[in-house]
Design a protein around this motif. Structure first.
Motif, mmCIF file in Angstrom:
data_model
loop_
_atom_site.group_PDB
_atom_site.id
_atom_site.type_symbol
_atom_site.label_atom_id
_atom_site.label_comp_id
_atom_site.label_asym_id
_atom_site.label_seq_id
_atom_site.Cartn_x
_atom_site.Cartn_y
_atom_site.Cartn_z
ATOM 1 N N THR A 99 0.818 -1.211 0.000
ATOM 2 C CA THR A 99 0.000 0.000 0.000
ATOM 3 C C THR A 99 0.852 1.261 0.000
ATOM 4 O O THR A 99 1.881 1.338 0.689
ATOM 5 N N LEU A 100 0.386 2.251 -0.756
ATOM 6 C CA LEU A 100 0.969 3.587 -0.746
ATOM 7 C C LEU A 100 -0.096 4.566 -0.282
ATOM 8 O O LEU A 100 -1.208 4.580 -0.825
ATOM 9 N N VAL A 101 0.221 5.380 0.705
ATOM 10 C CA VAL A 101 -0.670 6.436 1.160
ATOM 11 C C VAL A 101 -0.131 7.769 0.644
ATOM 12 O O VAL A 101 1.046 8.093 0.864
ATOM 13 N N ILE A 102 -0.980 8.512 -0.059
ATOM 14 C CA ILE A 102 -0.595 9.825 -0.578
ATOM 15 C C ILE A 102 -1.332 10.887 0.221
ATOM 16 O O ILE A 102 -2.563 10.920 0.235
ATOM 17 N N ASP A 103 -0.581 11.746 0.882
ATOM 18 C CA ASP A 103 -1.167 12.779 1.738
ATOM 19 C C ASP A 103 -1.260 14.084 0.951
ATOM 20 O O ASP A 103 -0.308 14.862 0.887
ATOM 21 N N LEU A 104 -2.439 14.335 0.361
ATOM 22 C CA LEU A 104 -2.635 15.540 -0.433
ATOM 23 C C LEU A 104 -3.155 16.726 0.368
ATOM 24 O O LEU A 104 -3.224 17.843 -0.153
ATOM 25 N N ASP A 105 -3.542 16.510 1.599
ATOM 26 C CA ASP A 105 -4.034 17.609 2.432
ATOM 27 C C ASP A 105 -2.852 18.479 2.849
ATOM 28 O O ASP A 105 -1.885 17.971 3.424
ATOM 29 N N PRO A 106 -2.887 19.782 2.572
ATOM 30 C CA PRO A 106 -1.765 20.650 2.958
ATOM 31 C C PRO A 106 -1.427 20.621 4.443
ATOM 32 O O PRO A 106 -0.299 20.935 4.830
ATOM 33 N N HIS A 107 -2.390 20.245 5.293
ATOM 34 C CA HIS A 107 -2.097 20.147 6.725
ATOM 35 C C HIS A 107 -1.224 18.941 7.047
ATOM 36 O O HIS A 107 -0.589 18.896 8.106
ATOM 37 N N ALA A 108 -1.211 17.949 6.173
ATOM 38 C CA ALA A 108 -0.333 16.769 6.291
ATOM 39 C C ALA A 108 -0.523 16.001 7.589
ATOM 40 O O ALA A 108 0.430 15.433 8.130
ATOM 41 N N ASP A 109 -1.752 15.932 8.107
ATOM 42 C CA ASP A 109 -2.003 15.195 9.351
ATOM 43 C C ASP A 109 -1.826 13.689 9.168
ATOM 44 O O ASP A 109 -1.412 12.988 10.098
ATOM 45 N N THR A 110 -2.143 13.182 7.989
ATOM 46 C CA THR A 110 -1.961 11.752 7.745
ATOM 47 C C THR A 110 -0.491 11.370 7.809
ATOM 48 O O THR A 110 -0.132 10.311 8.337
ATOM 49 N N THR A 111 0.367 12.228 7.283
ATOM 50 C CA THR A 111 1.813 11.987 7.360
ATOM 51 C C THR A 111 2.245 11.857 8.815
ATOM 52 O O THR A 111 2.982 10.934 9.177
ATOM 53 N N THR A 112 1.759 12.761 9.652
ATOM 54 C CA THR A 112 2.093 12.712 11.082
ATOM 55 C C THR A 112 1.549 11.444 11.725
ATOM 56 O O THR A 112 2.247 10.767 12.484
ATOM 57 N N LEU A 165 1.515 8.570 -10.658
ATOM 58 C CA LEU A 165 1.158 7.197 -10.286
ATOM 59 C C LEU A 165 1.641 6.167 -11.299
ATOM 60 O O LEU A 165 1.715 4.982 -10.991
ATOM 61 N N GLU A 166 1.974 6.608 -12.495
ATOM 62 C CA GLU A 166 2.539 5.689 -13.483
ATOM 63 C C GLU A 166 3.884 5.142 -13.028
ATOM 64 O O GLU A 166 4.351 4.131 -13.553
ATOM 65 N N THR A 167 4.511 5.803 -12.067
ATOM 66 C CA THR A 167 5.802 5.337 -11.539
ATOM 67 C C THR A 167 5.637 4.610 -10.209
ATOM 68 O O THR A 167 6.600 4.458 -9.467
ATOM 69 N N ALA A 168 4.421 4.169 -9.904
ATOM 70 C CA ALA A 168 4.162 3.525 -8.608
ATOM 71 C C ALA A 168 3.433 2.197 -8.782
ATOM 72 O O ALA A 168 2.600 1.825 -7.947
ATOM 73 N N ASN A 169 3.720 1.475 -9.835
ATOM 74 C CA ASN A 169 3.000 0.235 -10.138
ATOM 75 C C ASN A 169 3.343 -0.922 -9.206
ATOM 76 O O ASN A 169 2.734 -1.989 -9.305
ATOM 77 N N GLU A 170 4.302 -0.725 -8.334
ATOM 78 C CA GLU A 170 4.677 -1.808 -7.421
ATOM 79 C C GLU A 170 3.667 -1.985 -6.282
ATOM 80 O O GLU A 170 3.729 -2.964 -5.544
#
Length: 274
Positions: A33-46, A123-128
């Motif tokens: 799984t890859l999680v992409i944190d697009l929210d500018p607050h970046a709470d998911t990253t934390t 995402l074309e570079t994330a096929n793994e």
């Protein structure tokens, strides 16, 4: 690769909590799984245990010139390894495309294909990965549209409250219009109700209302209000590794939700990395 955007046009409904719960379920199930944190607050990253001063490119930087970056190379492992060691498990790959305030430069709404396809190009570079989870900002802006254009599914998060129900209805209308014109990969959209209190008369009423409004787009799986969820997030710990009956019940709920959203038959077989 299945790409699921977790969205809400109303803040404070627990969108990031749902993202973290699904990430925990995928992690425990051994799904790459890859999680992409697009929210500018970046709470998911934390919440995934990633320090914001980590070396490597954040998602905002990569989106500026998507053809010049390899998303998989700049994704970093989630900081949940100690939880796996404590539990004695061997979970799946869980990587994170770190969020940052730099994504806010894409908030302006645009219908230009070049703008809408920035994330699709990356995402074309994330096929793994077999599964990609995207935490979107709580607004119908350029970032959210970029995520929807790259997704195979959109999960809307709502609370059983008047304003959240109305906001979800508006989001579905906007999503349906956007899908026909700009999101050819998008196959399904659904709504999950978060922070449900079974004993609340108001919640029962709003749930009944949503069943009438959204029909089979309303998922049967409901996420109950969890008393120690803030404690788990503050510790940057997966719900599947947190002790206690409350966390166990929450973990099983997210297992059910992931099972509803993720089609394992579509995932290619890969040698397990470890």
């Amino acid at each position: 690769m299945q790409v699921i955007s977790i969205s809400s046009l109303k803040g404070g409904v627990g969108k990031t909590s749902i993202t973290l719960g699904l990430a925990s379920a995928a992690w425990a199930a051994g799904i790459s799984t890859l999680v992409i944190d697009l929210d500018p607050h970046a709470d998911t990253t934390t919440g995934l245990g990633i320090k914001h001063d980590h070396n490597g490119r954040d998602i905002g930087t990569m989106l500026r010139k998507p053809k010049h970056h390899n998303l998989a190379e700049h994704a970093v492992p989630a900081g949940w390894a100690p939880a796996a060691h404590q539990e004695g498990t061997r979970p799946g790959i869980l990587h994170v495309a770190r969020g940052s305030a730099k994504t806010s430069m894409f908030e302006k709404v645009s219908t230009r294909r070049r703008e809408l396809n920035r994330l699709s190009t990356l995402l074309e570079t994330a096929n793994e990965y077999d599964l990609v989870l995207i935490d979107c900002p709580p607004a119908l802006n350029g970032i959210t549209r970029m995520a929807w254009a790259a997704s195979t599914a959109v999960l809307l998060v709502a609370e059983p409250s008047l304003f959240s129900v109305a906001g979800t209805e508006r989001t579905f209308r906007a999503l349906d219009l956007f899908q026909r014109e700009y999101a050819p990969k998008l196959e399904t959209s659904a709504v999950v109700v978060n922070r449900v209190r079974a004993a609340s008369t108001e919640h029962k009423y709003r749930l009944s209302e949503m069943r009438r409004m959204f029909g089979n787009r309303l998922l049967e799986t409901q996420v109950p209000e969890t008393s120690n969820w803030q404690q788990m997030q503050g510790a940057a710990w997966p719900v599947h590794a947190w002790p206690g009956d409350t966390a166990y019940t929450a973990a099983r709920t997210f297992d059910q939700l992931l099972e509803r959203l993720y089609d394992a038959k579509q995932a290619p077989r890969r040698a397990r990395r470890g």
